[in-house]
Design a protein around this motif. Structure first.
Motif, PDB file in Angstrom:
ATOM      1  N   ARG A   1      58.665  88.835  55.042  1.00 54.70           N
ATOM      2  CA  ARG A   1      59.704  89.132  54.252  1.00 54.70           C
ATOM      3  C   ARG A   1      61.284  88.499  54.873  1.00 54.70           C
TER       4      ARG A   1
ATOM      5  N   ARG B   1      62.001  96.626  67.744  1.00 56.47           N
ATOM      6  CA  ARG B   1      61.723  94.988  67.778  1.00 56.47           C
ATOM      7  C   ARG B   1      63.105  94.635  67.566  1.00 56.47           C
TER       8      ARG B   1
ATOM      9  N   ARG C   1      55.164  89.981  71.742  1.00 52.60           N
ATOM     10  CA  ARG C   1      55.554  89.182  70.677  1.00 52.60           C
ATOM     11  C   ARG C   1      57.281  88.911  70.776  1.00 52.60           C
TER      12      ARG C   1
ATOM     13  N   SER D   1      63.018  98.424  55.133  1.00 51.66           N
ATOM     14  CA  SER D   1      63.311  97.437  55.792  1.00 51.66           C
ATOM     15  C   SER D   1      64.820  96.976  55.825  1.00 51.66           C
TER      16      SER D   1
ATOM     17  N   THR E   1      60.198  98.644  63.614  1.00 53.31           N
ATOM     18  CA  THR E   1      61.348  97.734  63.045  1.00 53.31           C
ATOM     19  C   THR E   1      62.503  98.045  64.013  1.00 53.31           C
TER      20      THR E   1
ATOM     21  N   ILE F   1      51.301  93.320  53.333  1.00 55.30           N
ATOM     22  CA  ILE F   1      50.752  93.984  54.507  1.00 55.30           C
ATOM     23  C   ILE F   1      50.895  95.547  54.512  1.00 55.30           C
ATOM     24  N   ASP F   2      52.016  96.097  54.358  1.00 55.56           N
ATOM     25  CA  ASP F   2      52.013  97.649  54.325  1.00 55.56           C
ATOM     26  C   ASP F   2      51.430  98.300  53.197  1.00 55.56           C
TER      27      ASP F   2
ATOM     28  N   LYS G   1      49.221  98.234  63.380  1.00 60.85           N
ATOM     29  CA  LYS G   1      50.311  98.967  62.653  1.00 60.85           C
ATOM     30  C   LYS G   1      50.619 100.303  63.138  1.00 60.85           C
TER      31      LYS G   1
ATOM     32  N   ARG H   1      68.228  97.104  58.898  1.00 60.25           N
ATOM     33  CA  ARG H   1      69.132  95.964  58.964  1.00 60.25           C
ATOM     34  C   ARG H   1      70.380  96.111  58.464  1.00 60.25           C
TER      35      ARG H   1
ATOM     36  N   ALA I   1      52.917  85.732  61.635  1.00 61.54           N
ATOM     37  CA  ALA I   1      53.815  85.951  60.452  1.00 61.54           C
ATOM     38  C   ALA I   1      54.244  87.345  60.478  1.00 61.54           C
ATOM     39  N   SER I   2      55.495  87.609  61.515  1.00 59.10           N
ATOM     40  CA  SER I   2      55.957  88.929  61.576  1.00 59.10           C
ATOM     41  C   SER I   2      57.653  88.767  61.310  1.00 59.10           C
ATOM     42  N   ALA I   3      57.754  89.692  60.504  1.00 61.50           N
ATOM     43  CA  ALA I   3      59.363  89.701  60.017  1.00 61.50           C
ATOM     44  C   ALA I   3      60.076  90.204  61.228  1.00 61.50           C
ATOM     45  N   GLN I   4      59.389  91.278  61.844  1.00 64.59           N
ATOM     46  CA  GLN I   4      60.101  91.962  62.824  1.00 64.59           C
ATOM     47  C   GLN I   4      60.452  90.894  64.095  1.00 64.59           C
TER      48      GLN I   4
ATOM     49  N   GLU J   1      46.573  91.790  61.693  1.00 67.80           N
ATOM     50  CA  GLU J   1      47.726  92.495  62.046  1.00 67.80           C
ATOM     51  C   GLU J   1      47.505  93.848  61.716  1.00 67.80           C
TER      52      GLU J   1
HETATM   53  C1  S3P Z   1      58.790  94.950  58.985  1.00 62.61           C
HETATM   54  C2  S3P Z   1      57.810  93.866  58.850  1.00 62.61           C
HETATM   55  C3  S3P Z   1      56.421  94.037  58.947  1.00 62.61           C
HETATM   56  C4  S3P Z   1      56.106  95.637  58.427  1.00 62.61           C
HETATM   57  C5  S3P Z   1      57.054  96.692  58.704  1.00 62.61           C
HETATM   58  C6  S3P Z   1      58.256  96.452  58.463  1.00 62.61           C
HETATM   59  C7  S3P Z   1      60.069  94.585  58.715  1.00 62.61           C
HETATM   60  O1  S3P Z   1      56.002  94.145  60.239  1.00 62.61           O
HETATM   61  O2  S3P Z   1      54.748  95.916  58.382  1.00 62.61           O
HETATM   62  O3  S3P Z   1      56.675  97.808  58.318  1.00 62.61           O
HETATM   63  O4  S3P Z   1      61.110  95.572  58.363  1.00 62.61           O
HETATM   64  O5  S3P Z   1      60.521  93.539  59.315  1.00 62.61           O
HETATM   65  P1  S3P Z   1      55.584  92.965  61.098  1.00 62.61           P
HETATM   66  O6  S3P Z   1      56.864  92.046  61.295  1.00 62.61           O
HETATM   67  O7  S3P Z   1      55.073  93.319  62.211  1.00 62.61           O
HETATM   68  O8  S3P Z   1      54.580  92.296  60.314  1.00 62.61           O
END
Ligand code: S3P
Length: 426
Positions: free
Chosen positions: A192, A97, A125, A22, A94, A312-313, A340, A26, A164-167, A336
């Motif tokens: 995250r 998105r 999304r 992740s 990642t 989650i992972d 995946k 970034r 609740a998605s960090a992506q 969620e």
């Molecule tokens: C990630 C966010 C998570 C995670 C993925 C990596 C990221 O996904 O499952 O492996 O780097 O932001 P989601 O944002 O879809 O929950």
């Protein structure tokens, strides 16, 4: 490719894991849209992160790698050039998105595509909030790759994340860099926060409170040094293996322990695991430590709500641990998992059932009864790296031989994984 795993008598030793996936995505993305050079140390050589590098090379960014270091020669917020063809995000959600967020702010048109698995994953999304900001995005069947993105002038929005998605959160934050004014994201459940931390490091004006993030656009970001910590999502397999193989004791050095990622440690401790954290220190923006694991007798637990985005992972391998725990483990609020790299409610349950586990799928998770005696079997990776890697750990504790079919999928996040796990045998 098939890989055969045999039971382990004991695991011991010191090991390190590849850099956090992740954070690495970034680092390349922010490096590319900053002024000056970004030096990324500890960058992992996995396929997902390569997809991100290739995407930015296609948009004219000079990226050099060698000796575990990557140098990104950023061209500033408006320095990307139009890609010649479609950008291929491969298997990486990642990449697809977060990149969509950046592309939404560009004055050129672009296409983002991916492999068969990524083409099945929901993109609505990100399309929804980016369209609200003013981007024009069309998608296959309204919500799937390939996406055609026509970006340009964006406006700041106020947006409450429905998942609740960090992506998704990160895609919006990256698009807000190109907006005509500030924007605010509300997140009912935290995910995250690597994007928020890194944006701050690159000089962005970002204000984070418990449930909201406000980003005010700045004229430019500036290249930084980034030291990528080891990926706790990769460490998860070794942590679980050491917990489950009797008499084991291992140290995993230099692992990222950002609190938005350490749900697995909290849950395992709740299950009775003996896990220590030593040498806690900070990289430029993230906390790291060594993780010490002793094999432990585990008991069942309930994993739900706020726990879920923090692990989650890791759910596939936590489900394996639960098969060896005394009592019932319930995992819920984890719908969620269905979107995946595979439908992980289905693929985890089917894979562990193949070993003889007592596990039942539910609509938003699974119920696991333990301890169960596992028997080696033919386990399919189902084209999902974390399923292949979980099956390998199961192979260490199952009776007889386990064959993992499609083992090469581990390269998505961890090339060399099977060699590393076998090095711990003693
Ligand atoms: C990630 C966010 C998570 C995670 C993925 C990596 C990221 O996904 O499952 O492996 O780097 O932001 P989601 O944002 O879809 O929950």
């Amino acid at each position: 490719m098939n890989i055969t795993m045999t039971p382990a008598a004991r695991l011991s030793g010191e090991i390190s894991v590849p850099g956090d996936k992740s954070i690495s995505h970034r680092a390349i993305m922010l490096g590319a849209i900053s002024r000056g050079v970004t030096r990324v140390k500890g960058f992992p050589a996995n396929q997902d992160c390569m997809s991100t590098i290739k995407a930015f090379e296609q948009m004219g960014i000079d990226i050099r790698s060698g000796n575990g270091e990557v140098l990104v020669h950023g061209k500033g917020l408006r320095g990307l050039s139009a890609p010649s063809g479609a950008i291929d995000a491969g298997n990486s959600g990642t990449t697809a998105r977060l990149l969509s967020g950046i592309l939404a702010g560009q004055g050129f048109e672009s296409i983002v595509d991916g492999d068969a698995s990524l083409r099945k994953r929901p993109m609505r999304r990100v399309i929804e909030p980016l369209s609200m900001m003013g981007a024009e995005i069309t998608a296959r069947d309204g919500g799937f790759l390939p996406l055609h993105i026509s970006g340009g002038k964006l406006r700041g929005i106020e947006y409450t994340l429905p998942v609740a998605s960090a992506q998704v959160k990160s895609a919006i934050l990256l698009a807000l860099l190109y907006a005509d004014g500030p924007g605010t994201i509300h997140q009912p459940v935290a995910s995250r926060d690597h994007t928020e931390l890194m944006l701050k490091q690159f000089g962005c004006n970002i204000d984070v409170s418990q449930h909201s993030i406000t980003l005010t656009p700045v004229p430019e970001l500036y290249g930084q040094d980034i030291t990528v910590p080891g990926d706790i999502s990769s460490a998860a397999f070794f942590i679980t293996a050491a917990l489950l193989v009797p008499g084991s004791y291992i140290r995993i050095t230099n692992v990222g322990i950002n609190p938005t990622r350490t749900g697995i440690l909290d849950v395992y401790r709740r299950m009775g695991a003996s896990i220590g954290i030593e040498n806690v220190r900070n990289t430029e923006a993230e906390p790291v430590a060594d993780i010490i694991v002793y094999s432990s007798n585990l008991k069942g637990t309930v994993i739900e709500g706020y726990d879920i985005p923090r692990l989650i992972d890791e759910i596939p391998v936590i489900a394996l641990a639960a098969t060896q725990a005394k009592g019932t483990t319930v995992i819920r609020d984890a719908k969620e998992l269905k979107v995946k790299e595979s439908d992980r409610i289905k693929t985890v349950v089917e894979m562990l059932k193949g070993f003889g586990a007592d596990i039942t799928a539910t609509d938003d998770g699974m119920v696991i009864k333990g301890p169960a005696n596992l028997n080696g079997c033919m386990a399919a990776s189902t084209m999902d790296h974390r399923i292949a890697m979980t099956a390998a750990v199961a192979g260490l504790v199952a009776r007889g031989e386990t064959v993992i079919a499609g083992a090469e999928w581990a390269d998505i996040s961890f090339p060399g994984y099977f060699e590393e796990i076998n090095k711990l045998r003693s």
